[in-house]
Design an enzyme around this catalytic site. Sequence first.
Site, mmCIF file in Angstrom:
data_model
loop_
_atom_site.group_PDB
_atom_site.id
_atom_site.type_symbol
_atom_site.label_atom_id
_atom_site.label_comp_id
_atom_site.label_asym_id
_atom_site.label_seq_id
_atom_site.Cartn_x
_atom_site.Cartn_y
_atom_site.Cartn_z
ATOM 1 C CE LYS A 34 69.606 -50.308 -50.661
ATOM 2 N NZ LYS A 34 69.731 -51.091 -49.451
ATOM 3 C CG ASP A 55 70.074 -50.156 -41.717
ATOM 4 O OD1 ASP A 55 69.777 -49.274 -42.544
ATOM 5 O OD2 ASP A 55 70.764 -51.153 -41.996
ATOM 6 C CG PHE A 85 70.263 -56.851 -46.148
ATOM 7 C CD1 PHE A 85 71.025 -57.905 -46.652
ATOM 8 C CD2 PHE A 85 70.535 -55.568 -46.609
ATOM 9 C CE1 PHE A 85 72.016 -57.687 -47.601
ATOM 10 C CE2 PHE A 85 71.526 -55.336 -47.560
ATOM 11 C CZ PHE A 85 72.258 -56.399 -48.057
HETATM 12 C C1 LIG Z 1 70.885 -51.763 -48.853
HETATM 13 C C2 LIG Z 1 70.948 -51.779 -47.382
HETATM 14 C C3 LIG Z 1 72.169 -51.698 -46.705
HETATM 15 C C4 LIG Z 1 73.503 -51.703 -47.427
HETATM 16 O O1 LIG Z 1 73.634 -50.665 -48.323
HETATM 17 P P1 LIG Z 1 74.760 -50.733 -49.470
HETATM 18 O O2 LIG Z 1 74.747 -49.356 -50.066
HETATM 19 O O3 LIG Z 1 74.325 -51.786 -50.446
HETATM 20 O O4 LIG Z 1 76.046 -51.076 -48.810
HETATM 21 C C5 LIG Z 1 72.148 -51.641 -45.319
HETATM 22 N N1 LIG Z 1 70.981 -51.686 -44.643
HETATM 23 C C6 LIG Z 1 69.790 -51.775 -45.262
HETATM 24 C C7 LIG Z 1 68.542 -51.795 -44.452
HETATM 25 C C8 LIG Z 1 69.732 -51.843 -46.646
HETATM 26 O O5 LIG Z 1 68.554 -51.975 -47.254
#
Ligand SMILES: *Cc1c(COP(=O)(O)O)cnc(C)c1O
Length: 411
Positions: free
Chosen positions: A267, A238, A153
């Site tokens: 986040k 990520d 994700f």
């Molecule tokens: C939440 C998330 C994203 C995307 O972040 P948004 O602020 O919702 O665009 C990307 N990578 C990971 C691992 C995430 O948990």
Amino acid sequence: MTTPARNAPAGDARSSAGLIGAETPVLAHNYHPLPVVVARAEDVWVEDVEGRRYLDMLAGYSALNFGHRHPVLTEAAHRQLDRLTLTSRAFHHDQLASFASGLAELTGLDMVLPMNTGAEAVESGIKLARKWAYDVKGVPADRATIVVAADNFHGRTTTIVSFSTDETARNGFGPFTPGFRIVPFNDLAALEAAVDETTAAVLIEPIQGEAGVIIPDDGYLTGVRELTRRAGCLFIADEIQSGLGRTGRTLAVDHESVLPDVLLLGKALGGGIVPVSAVVARREVMNVLHPGEHGSTFGGNPLAAAVGSAVVGLLATGEYQRRAAELGEVLRAGLTDLTGRGVTGFRARGLWAGVDVDPSLGTGRRISERLMAEGILVKDTHGSTIRLAPPLTITREVLESALATLEKVLV
Ligand SMILES: *Cc1c(COP(=O)(O)O)cnc(C)c1O
């Protein structure tokens, strides 16, 4: 004087406010929220419009690692609100340099590209890797590939869903962006086979959050680091969800003392106040970007930078990483105790757990609803898996009482 509230069904402020998703015809139906309407929050607690209190065990998908309205963070935001909020990057402002240097120091990397949302950080990381592949590695034009993991994700843009393996996230959104190769997560041999002279980067989550807090075998991240170095491509981690204290270390890659070339953060970087994301990278990589080649109106704005700096300041104390590590042991012990009693398995690191609930007890959604009735807010991920990720400010007592409530609901 009229009192419109008199016309509303007594005791149902939620429907009288017309705020529940299904009763809100003007709101897009891209979410299926639990039927709670939150009005205020402090630290680990949220309160609904009727004054009922809940423990927040989702913490905004880890955007609220420091709890709701942490005083140090709201103080930084208030101070900045009263001075300067936006300049655009056409001018310098006095908050950005210190935010960038603080974040570089915290992560052990050299340069920071500030953005807003997580998806933008991922998009920026992809652009950076491609540019690096053409300018430095010498990949022929438009031939660069990026290797990613199945069940990833990374966000919701058209390019990002192009390499998702979640059909719900993809279906109906093509045509898709080419240039991605998907291999199984936690499989170094498959990764090795997919990497070639066109590979710009390997992009993975060190722990797959949305997939259900999937933790790779010890040695996988070290293997990815060695493999990418040998193959002459970048390692992009990520850490938008796994980073910034959640796992008991500043970064999830710290558990194997691995430093990626490029780190994606978001986040919790915004302290639960404003969207703040960043690409943090080695100097030789970030330096492939020149004026005009990438940008963002809001990225690195003064309010975001002030809050981001305060977040970096909290993490620099080490207190939150320590709490996550110590309380993570309490969480692990509680879940171990429930295994075989409503829990069929779990994966946990720090204050982060994916808990597989015995499917005969109901779907993850049903369990979430029952926990909500007991005053705990969580979110299911897939099928019968629920994710537990309380703010790192939670106390041992509150965590233990949450585990007792989980036991009551499951056993
Ligand atoms: C939440 C998330 C994203 C995307 O972040 P948004 O602020 O919702 O665009 C990307 N990578 C990971 C691992 C995430 O948990």
